[in-house]
Design a protein around this motif. Structure first.
Motif, PDB file in Angstrom:
ATOM      1  N   LEU A 245       0.828  -1.203   0.000  1.00 14.88           N
ATOM      2  CA  LEU A 245       0.000   0.000   0.000  1.00 14.88           C
ATOM      3  C   LEU A 245       0.864   1.254   0.000  1.00 14.88           C
ATOM      4  N   ALA A 246       1.943   1.248   0.807  1.00 12.87           N
ATOM      5  CA  ALA A 246       2.840   2.395   0.861  1.00 12.87           C
ATOM      6  C   ALA A 246       3.483   2.658  -0.490  1.00 12.87           C
ATOM      7  N   ASP A 247       3.856   1.596  -1.177  1.00  9.53           N
ATOM      8  CA  ASP A 247       4.454   1.728  -2.502  1.00  9.53           C
ATOM      9  C   ASP A 247       3.453   2.343  -3.473  1.00  9.53           C
ATOM     10  N   ARG A 248       2.207   1.935  -3.352  1.00  6.90           N
ATOM     11  CA  ARG A 248       1.152   2.439  -4.232  1.00  6.90           C
ATOM     12  C   ARG A 248       0.820   3.902  -3.953  1.00  6.90           C
ATOM     13  N   LEU A 249       0.820   4.270  -2.679  1.00  3.42           N
ATOM     14  CA  LEU A 249       0.416   5.630  -2.309  1.00  3.42           C
ATOM     15  C   LEU A 249       1.575   6.616  -2.246  1.00  3.42           C
ATOM     16  N   GLY A 250       2.803   6.114  -2.181  1.00  5.71           N
ATOM     17  CA  GLY A 250       3.945   7.022  -2.116  1.00  5.71           C
ATOM     18  C   GLY A 250       4.362   7.384  -0.706  1.00  5.71           C
ATOM     19  N   VAL A 251       4.097   6.486   0.249  1.00  9.48           N
ATOM     20  CA  VAL A 251       4.513   6.693   1.636  1.00  9.48           C
ATOM     21  C   VAL A 251       5.849   5.989   1.867  1.00  9.48           C
ATOM     22  N   THR A 252       6.781   6.664   2.510  1.00  5.88           N
ATOM     23  CA  THR A 252       8.036   6.028   2.894  1.00  5.88           C
ATOM     24  C   THR A 252       7.817   5.235   4.176  1.00  5.88           C
ATOM     25  N   VAL A 253       8.124   3.947   4.152  1.00  4.14           N
ATOM     26  CA  VAL A 253       7.964   3.089   5.331  1.00  4.14           C
ATOM     27  C   VAL A 253       9.336   2.677   5.847  1.00  4.14           C
ATOM     28  N   VAL A 254       9.560   2.960   7.128  1.00  8.95           N
ATOM     29  CA  VAL A 254      10.786   2.583   7.822  1.00  8.95           C
ATOM     30  C   VAL A 254      10.413   1.585   8.910  1.00  8.95           C
ATOM     31  N   GLY A 255      11.148   0.488   8.995  1.00  9.83           N
ATOM     32  CA  GLY A 255      10.871  -0.527   9.996  1.00  9.83           C
ATOM     33  C   GLY A 255      12.118  -0.937  10.744  1.00  9.83           C
ATOM     34  N   PHE A 256      11.922  -1.662  11.855  1.00  9.73           N
ATOM     35  CA  PHE A 256      13.009  -2.131  12.706  1.00  9.73           C
ATOM     36  C   PHE A 256      13.939  -0.988  13.107  1.00  9.73           C
ATOM     37  N   SER A 257      13.354   0.144  13.461  1.00 12.25           N
ATOM     38  CA  SER A 257      14.135   1.308  13.873  1.00 12.25           C
ATOM     39  C   SER A 257      14.568   1.128  15.319  1.00 12.25           C
ATOM     40  N   ARG A 258      15.787   0.640  15.471  1.00 10.76           N
ATOM     41  CA  ARG A 258      16.311   0.328  16.801  1.00 10.76           C
ATOM     42  C   ARG A 258      17.786   0.700  16.859  1.00 10.76           C
ATOM     43  N   GLY A 259      18.141   1.448  17.886  1.00  8.28           N
ATOM     44  CA  GLY A 259      19.537   1.844  18.017  1.00  8.28           C
ATOM     45  C   GLY A 259      19.952   2.762  16.889  1.00  8.28           C
ATOM     46  N   SER A 260      20.965   2.348  16.151  1.00  7.45           N
ATOM     47  CA  SER A 260      21.493   3.199  15.083  1.00  7.45           C
ATOM     48  C   SER A 260      21.153   2.668  13.688  1.00  7.45           C
ATOM     49  N   SER A 261      20.229   1.711  13.612  1.00  8.27           N
ATOM     50  CA  SER A 261      19.923   1.131  12.308  1.00  8.27           C
ATOM     51  C   SER A 261      18.420   1.011  12.090  1.00  8.27           C
ATOM     52  N   PHE A 262      18.039   0.902  10.821  1.00 10.72           N
ATOM     53  CA  PHE A 262      16.649   0.684  10.441  1.00 10.72           C
ATOM     54  C   PHE A 262      16.610   0.228   8.996  1.00 10.72           C
ATOM     55  N   ASN A 263      15.475  -0.274   8.563  1.00 11.01           N
ATOM     56  CA  ASN A 263      15.257  -0.676   7.172  1.00 11.01           C
ATOM     57  C   ASN A 263      14.309   0.294   6.497  1.00 11.01           C
ATOM     58  N   VAL A 264      14.583   0.631   5.244  1.00 15.53           N
ATOM     59  CA  VAL A 264      13.689   1.478   4.454  1.00 15.53           C
ATOM     60  C   VAL A 264      13.073   0.598   3.369  1.00 15.53           C
ATOM     61  N   TYR A 265      11.749   0.496   3.373  1.00 15.70           N
ATOM     62  CA  TYR A 265      11.055  -0.430   2.488  1.00 15.70           C
ATOM     63  C   TYR A 265      10.492   0.235   1.233  1.00 15.70           C
ATOM     64  N   THR A 266      10.166   1.516   1.312  1.00 16.13           N
ATOM     65  CA  THR A 266       9.604   2.222   0.156  1.00 16.13           C
ATOM     66  C   THR A 266      10.130   3.656   0.133  1.00 16.13           C
ATOM     67  N   ARG A 267      10.176   4.214  -1.053  1.00 14.18           N
ATOM     68  CA  ARG A 267      10.609   5.607  -1.270  1.00 14.18           C
ATOM     69  C   ARG A 267      11.870   5.961  -0.478  1.00 14.18           C
ATOM     70  N   PRO A 268      12.972   5.208  -0.694  1.00 11.15           N
ATOM     71  CA  PRO A 268      14.202   5.429   0.081  1.00 11.15           C
ATOM     72  C   PRO A 268      14.880   6.766  -0.214  1.00 11.15           C
ATOM     73  N   GLU A 269      14.521   7.419  -1.322  1.00  8.16           N
ATOM     74  CA  GLU A 269      15.185   8.683  -1.659  1.00  8.16           C
ATOM     75  C   GLU A 269      14.895   9.787  -0.636  1.00  8.16           C
ATOM     76  N   ARG A 270      13.883   9.587   0.203  1.00  3.70           N
ATOM     77  CA  ARG A 270      13.569  10.593   1.229  1.00  3.70           C
ATOM     78  C   ARG A 270      14.491  10.524   2.436  1.00  3.70           C
ATOM     79  N   VAL A 271      15.239   9.431   2.555  1.00  2.38           N
ATOM     80  CA  VAL A 271      16.141   9.254   3.696  1.00  2.38           C
ATOM     81  C   VAL A 271      17.557   9.611   3.270  1.00  2.38           C
ATOM     82  N   VAL A 272      18.118  10.624   3.932  1.00  2.00           N
ATOM     83  CA  VAL A 272      19.473  11.095   3.620  1.00  2.00           C
ATOM     84  C   VAL A 272      20.443  10.368   4.523  1.00  2.00           C
ATOM     85  N   ALA A 273      21.159   9.416   3.950  1.00  2.32           N
ATOM     86  CA  ALA A 273      22.083   8.584   4.763  1.00  2.32           C
ATOM     87  C   ALA A 273      23.441   9.246   4.794  1.00  2.32           C
TER      88      ALA A 273
END
Length: 273
Positions: A245-273
């Motif tokens: 759904l996030a991919d379809r709607l254009g929402v950036t989804v971040v998961g497993f945000s713990r400590g200093s790491s996380f996963n980006v599942y959709t629209r990763p260009e919004r996250v400046v690493a």
């Protein structure tokens, strides 16, 4: 009105030591019936507190309202003219919202763990948002995103006393907390955040991040999109349907945000690493 925290006498058992009577603080959970123009719309289990925000956010998620001027006076009312328990709220809506409310069929009860299971048809879940989050050009620094779970936890006053509440927090791209709400239901916590923004005429919530204490579910992606929130971050995993759904709607989804790491599942260009 019931307080969000209640005290109960318990027996504390420690193996090899014994049993000790003590008191414990519990997160309150009570039903809330939402009525639109006097007609029952839904019943949800929630933690009392910020109830008007909850109702307003819930109606945004349902596609009933999208602007402050579509939402009219809300009031607590006594069921069947009995004593007011502050568990029934009647709200007036105008324009298209009145028609949408009448067409939305829900079962009588919605649990605190599921925000969409009360809908009569799964086809009604993918509500069309009034806002295009896919066009939001927000950028968030990775270090800011990684710090949000701790910043959310710092704002959880009731959780510190009970250990039994979910939380949702709206943050600016610099990590500034804009509003944080707690509830036994994670979807209720999000509705309270969105409802507060609606009542302050701040929708759409462009350029913001929604941090939640649990997992990223389909319903939370939907609620973010309906409020115009471009980034949803969770401390736990997203579901496959949430990512779709996030991919379809254009929402950036971040998961497993713990400590200093996380996963980006959709629209990763919004996250400046």
């Amino acid at each position: 009105m019931t307080k969000p925290v209640q005290r109960r006498r318990i027996q504390h058992v420690e193996v090899g030591v014994g049993v000790t009577p003590r008191h414990d603080s519990l997160a309150a959970e009570e039903p809330l019936e939402i009525r639109v123009a006097g007609a029952s719309f839904a019943v949800t289990m929630r933690t009392p507190g910020h109830d008007f925000d909850l109702v307003a956010g819930f109606l945004v998620s349902e596609g009933v309202v999208a602007r402050t001027d579509q939402l009219h006076a809300m009031r607590y009312c006594a069921p069947e003219q009995d004593e007011n328990t502050y568990n029934v709220i009647d709200v007036g809506v105008s324009g298209r919202g009145a028609h949408v409310a009448a067409s939305r069929e829900r079962h009588v009860y919605t649990s605190s763990s599921c925000g969409v299971c009360g809908l009569a048809s799964i086809d009604a879940v993918a509500t069309t948002s009034a806002f295009d989050v896919s066009a939001d050009d927000v950028r968030v620094d990775a270090a800011v995103l990684a710090a949000l779970p701790d910043r959310l936890r710092e704002q959880q006053a009731v959780f510190e006393r009970t250990g039994g509440l979910h939380a949702a927090g709206l943050f600016g791209t610099d990590g500034t907390p804009l509003v944080v709400r707690e509830d036994v239901g994670r979807h209720n916590a999000v509705d309270k955040v969105v409802g507060q923004a609606l009542r302050e005429d701040r929708l759409p919530l462009t350029g913001t991040v929604l941090q939640v204490s649990g997992r990223a579910s389909f319903e939370l992606v939907q609620k973010a999109a309906m409020a115009g929130i471009p980034v949803l971050a969770a401390v736990s995993a997203p579901s496959s349907l949430a990512v779709d759904l996030a991919d379809r709607l254009g929402v950036t989804v971040v998961g497993f945000s713990r400590g200093s790491s996380f996963n980006v599942y959709t629209r990763p260009e919004r996250v400046v690493a």
